[in-house]
Design an enzyme around this catalytic site. Structure first.
Site, PDB file in Angstrom:
ATOM      1  CG  ASP A 123     -61.621 -47.529  13.655  1.00  0.00           C
ATOM      2  OD1 ASP A 123     -61.626 -47.501  15.010  1.00  0.00           O
ATOM      3  OD2 ASP A 123     -60.967 -46.858  12.845  1.00  0.00           O
ATOM      4  CD  GLU A 210     -54.492 -44.987  23.744  1.00  0.00           C
ATOM      5  OE1 GLU A 210     -53.340 -43.817  24.558  1.00  0.00           O
ATOM      6  OE2 GLU A 210     -54.947 -44.953  23.351  1.00  0.00           O
TER       7      GLU A 210
END
Ligand code: UDP
Ligand code: MN
Length: 260
Positions: A123, A210
């Site tokens: 997206d 992350e």
């Protein structure tokens, strides 16, 4: 021969899926020497994604891994309560460490496939320039990401001495080891293959996916500061509005989603 960019895209069935994947695939068509690794959040490959990949004109690998029910976001959960795409990205990491990439990428003199790995959610919005920036990353490269973390741009701040990143401008959990979004870094494939156990985990605090991966692979001083010293924005963390389906009788009456 160019190092190959391996773009990893987790994806799941919902009304806008075909639109997202069409848009992303047509961006990726503009990038030379790119291999698209699509990992469906499904117990088997779907017709929609299979057909889309077959007719895309891209070089690709089609994988699947179903998120366990306990980890799946429910309709009324806020989106940040559960990490999304964890199992799918790990499935791609396994493939990247297999012989798969040897068929796709040029080999260096030691027989290691030359490439860069990038986590490209379905997206987000990508400039073709982003891919040229990351192509020659030797360890881990970083760059700014637009529209994320409550900021117009979340960016690493380059160290004045030229050694990596001094700090980050993040406002959201700035104490994280690497306060950057999934879209803000690319990893050399050889480095990833040198660290066979580095992967994502469900058991980490929100916002730490992350950091959890990157701290296994690198340190701030080693980061390669791309996009003109992290001053240019070539990727945006856009999110798609959930479309209203109130007139979809098929969905209401038969409980099965219509297709487009
Ligand atoms: N995703 C998935 N399964 C899910 C939810 C998301 O595979 O149940 C994928 C999604 O298609 C996207 C990535 O994981 O490529 C990140 O999800 P999303 O964009 O919803 O996360 P956000 O942008 O809100 O962090
Ligand atoms: Mn997203």
């Amino acid at each position: 021969d160019l190092p190959v960019i391996f773009a990893i895209t987790p994806t799941y069935a919902r009304p806008e899926q075909k639109a997202e994947l069409t848009r992303l695939s047509q961006t990726l068509l503009l990038v030379p020497s790119l291999h698209w690794v699509v990992v469906e959040d499904a117990d088997k490959p779907t017709k929609l994604v299979t057909n889309l990949l077959e007719s895309s004109g891209l070089s690709y690998t089609h994988l699947h891994a179903h998120t366990p029910p306990a980890q799946k976001l429910k309709a009324k959960d806020p989106h940040w309560t559960k990490p999304r795409g964890v199992l799918q990205r790990n499935t791609a990491l396994e493939w990247l460490r297999s012989d798969g990439p040897l068929q796709v990428a040029p080999l260096d003199p030691e027989g290691i496939p030359k490439g860069v790995v990038y986590f490209a959610d379905d997206d987000n919005s990508y400039s073709v320039r982003l891919f040229e920036e990351m192509r020659n990353v030797r360890g881990v490269g970083v760059w700014p990401v637009g529209l994320v973390g409550g900021l117009m741009v979340e960016r690493p701040i380059a160290a004045a001495d030229g050694h990596g990143v001094a700090s980050f401008n993040a406002g959201y959990k700035p104490e994280r080891p690497f306060p950057i979004d999934m879209a803000g870094f690319g990893i050399n494939l050889g480095l990833l293959r040198d660290h066979p156990h580095a992967k994502f985990l469900y058991e980490v605090e929100p916002g730490y996916q992350e950091s959890q991966l990157l701290k296994q692979l690198t340190s701030r001083e080693k980061l390669e500061v791309l996009a003109q010293n992290c001053t240019k924005v070539y990727v945006w963390h856009t999110r798609t509005d959930k479309p209203k389906m109130r007139e979809e009788l098929q969905w209401k009456d038969q409980g099965r989603p219509p297709s487009n």
